[in-house]
Design a protein around this motif. Structure first.
Motif, PDB file in Angstrom:
ATOM      1  N   TYR A  82       0.868  -1.189   0.173  1.00 47.94           N
ATOM      2  CA  TYR A  82       0.022  -0.061  -0.195  1.00 47.94           C
ATOM      3  C   TYR A  82       0.846   1.164   0.104  1.00 47.94           C
ATOM      4  O   TYR A  82       1.774   1.317   0.944  1.00 47.94           O
ATOM      5  CB  TYR A  82      -1.030  -0.056   1.224  1.00 47.94           C
ATOM      6  CG  TYR A  82      -1.846   1.387   1.559  1.00 47.94           C
ATOM      7  CD1 TYR A  82      -3.235   1.392   0.794  1.00 47.94           C
ATOM      8  CD2 TYR A  82      -1.333   2.191   2.208  1.00 47.94           C
ATOM      9  CE1 TYR A  82      -3.753   2.298   1.076  1.00 47.94           C
ATOM     10  CE2 TYR A  82      -2.156   3.098   2.594  1.00 47.94           C
ATOM     11  CZ  TYR A  82      -3.461   3.154   2.054  1.00 47.94           C
ATOM     12  OH  TYR A  82      -4.313   4.335   2.115  1.00 47.94           O
ATOM     13  N   HIS A  83       0.664   2.115  -0.915  1.00 47.72           N
ATOM     14  CA  HIS A  83       1.312   3.484  -1.026  1.00 47.72           C
ATOM     15  C   HIS A  83       1.030   4.373   0.171  1.00 47.72           C
ATOM     16  O   HIS A  83      -0.349   4.726   0.150  1.00 47.72           O
ATOM     17  CB  HIS A  83       1.240   4.145  -2.300  1.00 47.72           C
ATOM     18  CG  HIS A  83       2.186   5.257  -2.548  1.00 47.72           C
ATOM     19  ND1 HIS A  83       3.567   5.096  -3.029  1.00 47.72           N
ATOM     20  CD2 HIS A  83       2.085   6.389  -2.215  1.00 47.72           C
ATOM     21  CE1 HIS A  83       4.023   6.314  -2.760  1.00 47.72           C
ATOM     22  NE2 HIS A  83       2.998   7.264  -2.419  1.00 47.72           N
ATOM     23  N   LEU A  84       1.643   4.526   1.157  1.00 47.65           N
ATOM     24  CA  LEU A  84       1.219   5.380   2.238  1.00 47.65           C
ATOM     25  C   LEU A  84       1.175   6.784   1.744  1.00 47.65           C
ATOM     26  O   LEU A  84       1.880   7.435   1.061  1.00 47.65           O
ATOM     27  CB  LEU A  84       2.301   5.281   3.366  1.00 47.65           C
ATOM     28  CG  LEU A  84       2.432   4.056   3.909  1.00 47.65           C
ATOM     29  CD1 LEU A  84       3.416   3.812   5.132  1.00 47.65           C
ATOM     30  CD2 LEU A  84       1.029   3.484   4.522  1.00 47.65           C
ATOM     31  N   PRO A  85       0.231   7.705   2.378  1.00 48.86           N
ATOM     32  CA  PRO A  85       0.343   9.261   2.097  1.00 48.86           C
ATOM     33  C   PRO A  85       1.130  10.052   2.468  1.00 48.86           C
ATOM     34  O   PRO A  85       1.867   9.561   3.680  1.00 48.86           O
ATOM     35  CB  PRO A  85      -1.135   9.595   2.532  1.00 48.86           C
ATOM     36  CG  PRO A  85      -1.505   8.657   3.659  1.00 48.86           C
ATOM     37  CD  PRO A  85      -0.696   7.169   3.328  1.00 48.86           C
ATOM     38  N   PRO A  86       1.442  11.175   2.078  1.00 48.08           N
ATOM     39  CA  PRO A  86       2.621  11.939   2.575  1.00 48.08           C
ATOM     40  C   PRO A  86       2.610  12.326   4.308  1.00 48.08           C
ATOM     41  O   PRO A  86       3.436  12.521   4.850  1.00 48.08           O
ATOM     42  CB  PRO A  86       2.264  13.306   1.916  1.00 48.08           C
ATOM     43  CG  PRO A  86       1.760  13.019   0.696  1.00 48.08           C
ATOM     44  CD  PRO A  86       0.805  11.955   1.051  1.00 48.08           C
ATOM     45  N   SER A  87       1.159  12.397   4.740  1.00 52.46           N
ATOM     46  CA  SER A  87       1.003  12.572   6.130  1.00 52.46           C
ATOM     47  C   SER A  87       1.801  11.570   7.149  1.00 52.46           C
ATOM     48  O   SER A  87       2.191  11.712   8.010  1.00 52.46           O
ATOM     49  CB  SER A  87      -0.386  12.333   6.270  1.00 52.46           C
ATOM     50  OG  SER A  87      -1.121  11.135   6.106  1.00 52.46           O
ATOM     51  N   ALA A  88       1.930  10.074   6.411  1.00 52.53           N
ATOM     52  CA  ALA A  88       2.861   9.050   7.272  1.00 52.53           C
ATOM     53  C   ALA A  88       4.367   9.493   7.447  1.00 52.53           C
ATOM     54  O   ALA A  88       4.829   9.153   8.156  1.00 52.53           O
ATOM     55  CB  ALA A  88       2.630   7.901   6.326  1.00 52.53           C
TER      56      ALA A  88
END
Length: 376
Positions: free
Chosen positions: A249-255
Motif C-alpha cells: 500500500y502506498h502510504l500518504p504524505p502524512s505518514a
C-alpha cells in the motif's frame, strides 16, 4: 476516542481497496479528501489521467521555482529572502558565508532551519552544536543564537509565525516510530561554548512584527553556565529518519510528518523500498489538495515522481486542483522499473493560502504546468 465501523458507499466500477488492485487495466484512481489525508475520502476511477490537461489559463496552476537562483546573502538570518508566506508561516532562503556578527532572536515565532548545503558551528542560549547538511534545527521563539559557517551555506528558514513547533503524534505506532526521540540532539555547554563567553561588546538583532531592533551588551549574552527544563533547541538529521513502509500500500504524505505547527506541517521524504505487491500503486496517487497548499523542496537524490527536477528546486501546488505523478513516472511505476527511492525532500503543507515572494517569482519555470500536458 473510539473508532466505530463505517461502511463506505460503493458505486459502479471500483477497486476493493484504495491504492491497490485497480478494477480494470487503464483506469486511474483519484482521491478526494478532507483535512489533508485525515478526513473522509472518496476514491474515483477515471478512464483518463486526472492531470491530462491540454491547456491551462489563470493563476491557479502547479508552479516550479529554481531556488538555486535566490541569493539570500548576508550574515544575518533577517537578510534571508522571502520565498513563500502567509499569516502563519514564512519560508525563506538564506546563504550565509561568514560568521554572524550579531546574535539573532525571533520574537515572532519558532524557527526551523534546514541545512541544504554546508557546515557550521551553532551557538545559542543552551550551548553549542555542529551542523551538517541534512540537519533540521528547531529553535524556540525567543532563543538567542548565531552560526559560524565553515564555508558557503544554503539554508531553508521556516518560521511558525506566532506559533510553536511540536512533534507529531505517532499514536498506535508507538513513540519510537519514524524517528526515536533518542536521536534528537540538544546543544552542549562544552569547551567551544565556554570559549566564546567573552567580555567583548555584542549586539542582538530582535525581530518582532518583521521589524528588527538592536540591543547592545558590553559582553556576550550567551553566557549561561547551566540550565534545566524541557524546552530547548533540537537537532534532527534526515539520515536518522526511518520511514513508515508498506509493501502492499502506498502510504500518504502524512505518514512522513516530521514537525507540526498550528496551521501547517513539515514532512520529510527519505530513501525507502518501493511497494512490491503486484497490485499496489508504486508512485504517489492522484489526489485533490483542496484543504492545503503543498510545497516540496528537493534536497538530494532522484525525485521519482517528477521529471526534470534538480536539487535546490521547489514545487508549489496551491489548493484547488488534482495533481499527482508526471506521465513518465506513472508509467515507470506501472512497470516497476525502480525498486528503491533515493530521494530526500522537505514538504510543507499549509492550511492557509501561500503568497509567492518576489525572490521566488523571478526564478519560476512557467512551463512546469505543461509537464503533465496530454498530447493533442
Amino acid at each position: 476516542m473510539r473508532k466505530w465501523a463505517s461502511i463506505p458507499h460503493r458505486e459502479g466500477v471500483h477497486s476493493r481497496q484504495a491504492h491497490a488492485d485497480l478494477p480494470e487495466e487503464g483506469l486511474y484512481e483519484r482521491e478526494m479528501g478532507k483535512e489533508g489525508f485525515f478526513g473522509p475520502t472518496a476514491h474515483l476511477h477515471h478512464k483518463h489521467a486526472p492531470t491530462a490537461w491540454t491547456n491551462w489559463e489563470g493563476p491557479l496552476r502547479p508552479r516550479l521555482f529554481d531556488l538555486n537562483e535566490v541569493k539570500g546573502e548576508g550574515n544575518s538570518p533577517w537578510s534571508a529572502e522571502m520565498v513563500l508566506h502567509n499569516p502563519h508561516c514564512r519560508y525563506r532562503i538564506w546563504r550565509p558565508s561568514s560568521a554572524m556578527e550579531r546574535l539573532a532572536r525571533n520574537a515572532d515565532g519558532d524557527d526551523l532551519l534546514f541545512v541544504h548545503d554546508g557546515e557550521a558551528e551553532f551557538y545559542c542560549d543552551f550551548g553549542h552544536l555542529t551542523l551538517r547538511d541534512g540537519d533540521y534545527v528547531m529553535i524556540p521563539r525567543g532563543t538567542m543564537w548565531r552560526i559560524e559557517p565553515k564555508g558557503e551555506m544554503y539554508l531553508l528558514l521556516i518560521e511558525a509565525t506566532n506559533g510553536s513547533y511540536q512533534l507529531p503524534d505517532k499514536g498506535m505506532l508507538g513513540p519510537q516510530a519514524i524517528f526515536d526521540p533518542a536521536v534528537l540532539d540538544i546543544p552542549k555547554m562544552d569547551d567551544a561554548f565556554r570559549a566564546q563567553q567573552t567580555e567583548d561588546s555584542w549586539q542582538v538583532e530582535v525581530k518582532r512584527h518583521n521589524q528588527v531592533s538592536v540591543i547592545t551588551y558590553p559582553f556576550n549574552p550567551l553566557d549561561a553556565v547551566g540550565w534545566h527544563g524541557d524546552l530547548t533547541v533540537l537537532r534532527l538529521n534526515w539520515r536518522d529518519i526511518r520511514p513508515l513502509m508498506s509493501h502492499r500500500y502506498h502510504l500518504p504524505p502524512s505518514a512522513h510528518t516530521t514537525f507540526v505547527a498550528p496551521r501547517f506541517v513539515i514532512c520529510t521524504f527519505v530513501p525507502r523500498p518501493i511497494e512490491s505487491d503486484p497490485g499496489a500503486l508504486k508512485v504517489p496517487f492522484y489526489h485533490n489538495n483542496d484543504d492545503y497548499d503543498e510545497v516540496l523542496f528537493y534536497h538530494a537524490g532522484d525525485f521519482f515522481s517528477r521529471d526534470n527536477i534538480e536539487r535546490g528546486m521547489m514545487t508549489f501546488h496551491p489548493a484547488g486542483f488534482t495533481h499527482g505523478p508526471h506521465p513518465k513516472a506513472f508509467k515507470a511505476g506501472l512497470e516497476y522499473k525502480k525498486k528503491f527511492t533515493d530521494e530526500v525532500a522537505v514538504m510543507l503543507d499549509t492550511r492557509d493560502a501561500l503568497e509567492v515572494g518576489d525572490a521566488a517569482a523571478v526564478t519560476e519555470n512557467t512551463a512546469y504546468v505543461n509537464s503533465w500536458k496530454s498530447p493533442e
